[in-house]
Motif scaffolding. Sequence first.
Motif, PDB file in Angstrom:
ATOM      1  N   THR A  31       9.228   7.049  -9.872  1.00  0.00           N
ATOM      2  CA  THR A  31       8.899   8.306  -8.770  1.00  0.00           C
ATOM      3  C   THR A  31       7.613   8.846  -9.077  1.00  0.00           C
ATOM      4  O   THR A  31       7.175   9.261  -8.302  1.00  0.00           O
ATOM      5  CB  THR A  31      10.138   9.289  -9.180  1.00  0.00           C
ATOM      6  N   VAL A  35       4.821   9.649  -6.090  1.00  0.00           N
ATOM      7  CA  VAL A  35       4.042  10.670  -6.115  1.00  0.00           C
ATOM      8  C   VAL A  35       2.413  10.560  -6.175  1.00  0.00           C
ATOM      9  O   VAL A  35       1.768  11.020  -5.463  1.00  0.00           O
ATOM     10  CB  VAL A  35       4.510  11.856  -7.133  1.00  0.00           C
ATOM     11  N   LEU A  40       5.146  10.529  -1.337  1.00  0.00           N
ATOM     12  CA  LEU A  40       6.444  11.229  -1.327  1.00  0.00           C
ATOM     13  C   LEU A  40       7.136  11.592   0.050  1.00  0.00           C
ATOM     14  O   LEU A  40       8.375  11.751   0.187  1.00  0.00           O
ATOM     15  CB  LEU A  40       6.413  12.733  -2.080  1.00  0.00           C
ATOM     16  N   THR A  41       6.259  11.729   1.051  1.00  0.00           N
ATOM     17  CA  THR A  41       6.908  12.119   2.358  1.00  0.00           C
ATOM     18  C   THR A  41       7.352  10.894   3.035  1.00  0.00           C
ATOM     19  O   THR A  41       7.845  10.843   4.232  1.00  0.00           O
ATOM     20  CB  THR A  41       5.707  12.783   3.145  1.00  0.00           C
ATOM     21  N   LYS A  44      12.104   6.112   2.458  1.00  0.00           N
ATOM     22  CA  LYS A  44      12.133   5.342   1.121  1.00  0.00           C
ATOM     23  C   LYS A  44      13.644   4.572   1.050  1.00  0.00           C
ATOM     24  O   LYS A  44      14.696   5.295   1.489  1.00  0.00           O
ATOM     25  CB  LYS A  44      12.243   6.048  -0.209  1.00  0.00           C
ATOM     26  N   ALA A  67      13.551  15.519  -9.030  1.00  0.00           N
ATOM     27  CA  ALA A  67      13.936  15.382  -7.674  1.00  0.00           C
ATOM     28  C   ALA A  67      13.499  16.794  -7.150  1.00  0.00           C
ATOM     29  O   ALA A  67      12.751  17.190  -6.042  1.00  0.00           O
ATOM     30  CB  ALA A  67      14.910  14.732  -7.130  1.00  0.00           C
ATOM     31  N   TYR A  70      10.229  18.220  -7.186  1.00  0.00           N
ATOM     32  CA  TYR A  70       9.526  17.326  -6.266  1.00  0.00           C
ATOM     33  C   TYR A  70       9.375  17.986  -4.871  1.00  0.00           C
ATOM     34  O   TYR A  70       8.627  17.943  -4.203  1.00  0.00           O
ATOM     35  CB  TYR A  70       9.632  15.725  -6.213  1.00  0.00           C
ATOM     36  N   ALA A  71      10.599  18.299  -4.643  1.00  0.00           N
ATOM     37  CA  ALA A  71      10.671  19.056  -3.227  1.00  0.00           C
ATOM     38  C   ALA A  71       9.671  20.322  -2.903  1.00  0.00           C
ATOM     39  O   ALA A  71       9.625  20.759  -1.981  1.00  0.00           O
ATOM     40  CB  ALA A  71      12.254  19.424  -3.102  1.00  0.00           C
ATOM     41  N   LYS A  75       7.142  18.092   1.528  1.00  0.00           N
ATOM     42  CA  LYS A  75       8.634  17.609   2.180  1.00  0.00           C
ATOM     43  C   LYS A  75       8.997  16.402   2.016  1.00  0.00           C
ATOM     44  O   LYS A  75       8.049  15.342   2.192  1.00  0.00           O
ATOM     45  CB  LYS A  75       8.618  17.919   3.906  1.00  0.00           C
ATOM     46  N   ARG A  76      10.154  15.901   1.297  1.00  0.00           N
ATOM     47  CA  ARG A  76      10.382  14.543   1.086  1.00  0.00           C
ATOM     48  C   ARG A  76      10.626  13.725   2.188  1.00  0.00           C
ATOM     49  O   ARG A  76      11.439  14.328   2.977  1.00  0.00           O
ATOM     50  CB  ARG A  76      11.501  14.533  -0.012  1.00  0.00           C
TER      51      ARG A  76
END
Length: 129
Positions: A31, A35, A40-41, A44, A67, A70-71, A75-76
Motif C-alpha cells: 500500500t 501511495v 491511490l485513486t 485496484k 486504509a 489513506y482516505a 478519494k480512493r
Amino acid sequence: MPIEFTIDHEKRFVHARVLGVITLKDIEEFTDRVVAQDALTYRKLFDASKGDGTYTDEDVMALAARAAAYATLAKRGPLALIPRPGVGAELAKRYINLGKFTGEARIFDGADEALAWLEAQAKPPASET
C-alpha cells in the motif's frame, strides 16, 4: 515480496496478486508503494485467492486504520478484493468495514467478475454521456 503487482498509470489500474504467505508488513509495503506512485485513486484488483496470510485480528485492525487514514489523503479508487475462500473472505469483509470504504470496495469470488465491475467503474454514468 509475496505480493506481485503492476501499476498502469495510463489505464489508472493496479493489479496485485498474492503469491504465497503474506504478513501485515507485506501489505503495508504494497500500500505504501501504491501511495508513493500516486495510484491511490486508481481502480485496484487485489487477488489473494491463491495466497494465504499470517496476520492476527490486531493486524487487520491496524491495516484498516491505515486504509481509513489513506482516505484522508485522496478519494480512493474502487477496490475489488478476491480473498482466499474461508477465513480470507471474513477478513476482507472486516477490512472493508473498518477501513471506511464507502461503496467503492467489493469482494468477489473470481477475477472475471471483479474485472467487469472495475471496468464499469471506469466508465462515466449514462447521464454523463
